[in-house]
Design a protein around this motif. Structure first.
Motif, PDB file in Angstrom:
ATOM      1  N   ARG A   3       0.837  -1.194   0.000  1.00 35.05           N
ATOM      2  CA  ARG A   3       0.000   0.000   0.000  1.00 35.05           C
ATOM      3  C   ARG A   3       0.879   1.254   0.000  1.00 35.05           C
ATOM      4  N   PRO A   4       1.556   1.530  -1.118  1.00 36.73           N
ATOM      5  CA  PRO A   4       2.377   2.742  -1.195  1.00 36.73           C
ATOM      6  C   PRO A   4       1.497   3.986  -1.313  1.00 36.73           C
ATOM      7  N   LYS A   5       2.093   5.131  -1.067  1.00 40.13           N
ATOM      8  CA  LYS A   5       1.368   6.386  -1.199  1.00 40.13           C
ATOM      9  C   LYS A   5       1.115   6.673  -2.672  1.00 40.13           C
ATOM     10  N   ILE A   6      -0.126   7.024  -3.005  1.00 37.73           N
ATOM     11  CA  ILE A   6      -0.503   7.318  -4.381  1.00 37.73           C
ATOM     12  C   ILE A   6      -1.218   8.666  -4.395  1.00 37.73           C
ATOM     13  N   ALA A   7      -0.745   9.578  -5.239  1.00 36.59           N
ATOM     14  CA  ALA A   7      -1.377  10.892  -5.358  1.00 36.59           C
ATOM     15  C   ALA A   7      -1.063  11.467  -6.734  1.00 36.59           C
ATOM     16  N   ASP A   8      -1.831  12.484  -7.122  1.00 37.71           N
ATOM     17  CA  ASP A   8      -1.699  13.070  -8.451  1.00 37.71           C
ATOM     18  C   ASP A   8      -0.715  14.234  -8.445  1.00 37.71           C
ATOM     19  N   TYR A   9       0.506  13.974  -7.979  1.00 35.34           N
ATOM     20  CA  TYR A   9       1.574  14.968  -8.085  1.00 35.34           C
ATOM     21  C   TYR A   9       2.906  14.221  -8.066  1.00 35.34           C
ATOM     22  N   PRO A  10       3.959  14.848  -8.611  1.00 37.81           N
ATOM     23  CA  PRO A  10       5.244  14.131  -8.736  1.00 37.81           C
ATOM     24  C   PRO A  10       5.873  13.812  -7.383  1.00 37.81           C
ATOM     25  N   PHE A  11       6.703  12.768  -7.391  1.00 33.35           N
ATOM     26  CA  PHE A  11       7.502  12.357  -6.234  1.00 33.35           C
ATOM     27  C   PHE A  11       6.644  12.026  -5.016  1.00 33.35           C
ATOM     28  N   THR A  12       5.516  11.351  -5.248  1.00 35.30           N
ATOM     29  CA  THR A  12       4.754  10.850  -4.106  1.00 35.30           C
ATOM     30  C   THR A  12       5.510   9.700  -3.438  1.00 35.30           C
ATOM     31  N   THR A  13       6.301   8.972  -4.234  1.00 38.24           N
ATOM     32  CA  THR A  13       7.133   7.902  -3.668  1.00 38.24           C
ATOM     33  C   THR A  13       8.493   8.469  -3.304  1.00 38.24           C
ATOM     34  N   LEU A  14       8.806   8.483  -2.023  1.00 34.62           N
ATOM     35  CA  LEU A  14      10.071   9.029  -1.543  1.00 34.62           C
ATOM     36  C   LEU A  14      11.035   7.938  -1.097  1.00 34.62           C
ATOM     37  N   HIS A  15      10.526   6.728  -0.900  1.00 30.26           N
ATOM     38  CA  HIS A  15      11.359   5.614  -0.461  1.00 30.26           C
ATOM     39  C   HIS A  15      10.966   4.375  -1.256  1.00 30.26           C
ATOM     40  N   PRO A  16      11.884   3.456  -1.453  1.00 27.80           N
ATOM     41  CA  PRO A  16      11.559   2.217  -2.166  1.00 27.80           C
ATOM     42  C   PRO A  16      10.493   1.410  -1.431  1.00 27.80           C
ATOM     43  N   GLY A  17       9.735   0.648  -2.201  1.00 24.52           N
ATOM     44  CA  GLY A  17       8.725  -0.229  -1.614  1.00 24.52           C
ATOM     45  C   GLY A  17       8.805  -1.606  -2.231  1.00 24.52           C
ATOM     46  N   LEU A  18       8.321  -2.603  -1.504  1.00 21.87           N
ATOM     47  CA  LEU A  18       8.336  -3.991  -1.961  1.00 21.87           C
ATOM     48  C   LEU A  18       6.929  -4.558  -1.927  1.00 21.87           C
ATOM     49  N   GLY A  19       6.664  -5.469  -2.849  1.00 22.89           N
ATOM     50  CA  GLY A  19       5.406  -6.192  -2.849  1.00 22.89           C
ATOM     51  C   GLY A  19       5.598  -7.550  -3.480  1.00 22.89           C
ATOM     52  N   VAL A  20       4.766  -8.515  -3.093  1.00 22.91           N
ATOM     53  CA  VAL A  20       4.844  -9.868  -3.635  1.00 22.91           C
ATOM     54  C   VAL A  20       3.662 -10.078  -4.578  1.00 22.91           C
ATOM     55  N   ALA A  21       3.970 -10.309  -5.854  1.00 25.79           N
ATOM     56  CA  ALA A  21       2.939 -10.556  -6.858  1.00 25.79           C
ATOM     57  C   ALA A  21       2.787 -12.051  -7.079  1.00 25.79           C
ATOM     58  N   LYS A  22       1.578 -12.476  -7.426  1.00 23.03           N
ATOM     59  CA  LYS A  22       1.308 -13.893  -7.677  1.00 23.03           C
ATOM     60  C   LYS A  22       0.609 -14.036  -9.013  1.00 23.03           C
ATOM     61  N   ILE A  23       1.130 -14.917  -9.853  1.00 25.31           N
ATOM     62  CA  ILE A  23       0.523 -15.187 -11.148  1.00 25.31           C
ATOM     63  C   ILE A  23       0.754 -16.655 -11.489  1.00 25.31           C
TER      64      ILE A  23
END
Length: 351
Positions: free
Chosen positions: A183-203
């Motif tokens: 659940r990273p930060k999501i917004a309609d302006y640049p640089f909303t992500t300030l730090h790396p994030g990890l997630g596990v995808a399944k397919i």
């Protein structure tokens, strides 16, 4: 908990214990002699990669680590105890550099790896050690040797199978939140992500780890914007997913800008397998979509995917393309090495 991927730490191993000068003197014992014991060895400093960590935040609040001094020798040939060791626990993917921040000491890429950074000093000899045929009563003992001290840099590079790159607001965090439980930060302006994030995808019953990093802009390798300091977190990935936002006027120029920054950063990022995708295609008309897909296809080496987190268009295809690159699928779609997939921690590295 905040994300921290670099820390400066001072370490010092323990000094050796001093030897003892002692003589056995007991009533009715005719021959006594020296019985001073040796000093104990000083404690060592180790570093170990452990599970359950994805940040170096612990080393923001404590930067000095010292092992215990060895016990001193005593009479009756009693030797000193070894000083207690100190182990620095870090996430897998941590690199240790010398004080110049350039000389690599060790790279802890897997959980359980352990490396000794500083050895404790040897304990001194007691006077019993120096007894000889011509010196039956030595009155000397050695002090323990001093431990080692050094300043080191800890630098974390997250362990992930796939990495997301692109300009700010390219839809990287949205993609991560859509295909994983992060659940990273999501917004309609640049640089909303300030730090790396990890997630596990399944397919298709297969899991793999995706890393999201802050967006790159032109001149990032020179420090413009957030710079390229977080690109190290996608160095260990097998494939990059390059997202280009459909809201960009010049999608080809946006793609080329990021590719130039990857090449300027070096470390092999520009040579990694890359999957290119046009994100946010739900915002385009059919005609505009066709034009931008064609423009992006003209500069990209491989096929271009169309993605939309709103309609989920192309999400399954993108995940299968990443899975194919990570695992090295054969032409018939079989997995030659099903155990190669790393299962990491769900959620953002900030959590």
């Amino acid at each position: 908990m905040k994300f921290l991927d670099q820390a400066k730490v001072y370490i010092r191993s323990g000094d050796g214990g001093a030897g003892s000068v002692s003589f056995r003197r007991e009533k009715f014992i005719e021959f006594g002699g020296p019985d001073g014991g040796d000093g104990g060895r000083g404690g060592d400093i180790y570093i170990e990669a452990v599970a359950g960590l994805n940040t170096l935040i612990d080393y923001r609040y404590q930067q000095h680590f010292k092992a215990k001094t060895g016990g001193h020798g005593m009479g009756r040939n009693r030797h000193g105890a070894k000083g207690s060791d100190v182990t620095l626990k870090v996430p897998a993917g941590t690199q240790v550099f010398a004080d110049d921040n350039e000389t690599l000491i060790c790279d802890l890429s897997t959980v359980g790896e352990r490396h000794r950074l500083a050895a404790g000093g040897n304990g001194g000899f007691g006077n019993a050690y120096f007894k000889t045929s011509v010196n039956q009563a030595p009155r000397r003992a050695n002090p323990g040797l001093e431990g080692e001290e050094l300043t080191i840099w800890l630098r974390l590079k997250l362990i992930a199978d796939a990495g997301l790159v692109g300009l700010p607001n390219a839809g990287k965090s949205t993609f991560l939140a859509t295909v994983t439980r992060a659940r990273p930060k999501i917004a309609d302006y640049p640089f909303t992500t300030l730090h790396p994030g990890l997630g596990v995808a399944k397919i298709d019953d297969t899991e793999f780890v995706i890393a999201d990093i802050p967006g790159l802009i032109e001149g990032a390798h020179e420090g413009v914007g957030i710079g390229d300091r977080f690109l190290g977190h996608v160095e260990r990935t097998s494939v990059l997913l390059h997202l280009v936002s459909a809201t960009e006027e010049d999608v080809a120029g946006s793609y080329v800008t990021v590719r130039r920054e990857l090449a300027a950063y070096d470390h092999g990022l520009a040579e990694k397998p890359e999957i290119v995708a046009l994100s946010k295609v739900d915002t385009l008309t059919d005609e505009a979509r066709e034009e931008k897909m064609a423009a992006l296809q003209a500069v990209a080496e491989g096929p271009v995917l169309a993605l939309s987190a709103v309609t989920r268009e192309g999400m399954t295809e993108a995940l299968r393309s990443l899975r194919r690159e990570i695992s090295g699928l054969t032409s018939d779609g079989s997995l030659p090495e099903p155990d190669r997939f790393a299962v990491g921690h769900e959620g953002s590295a900030e959590e």
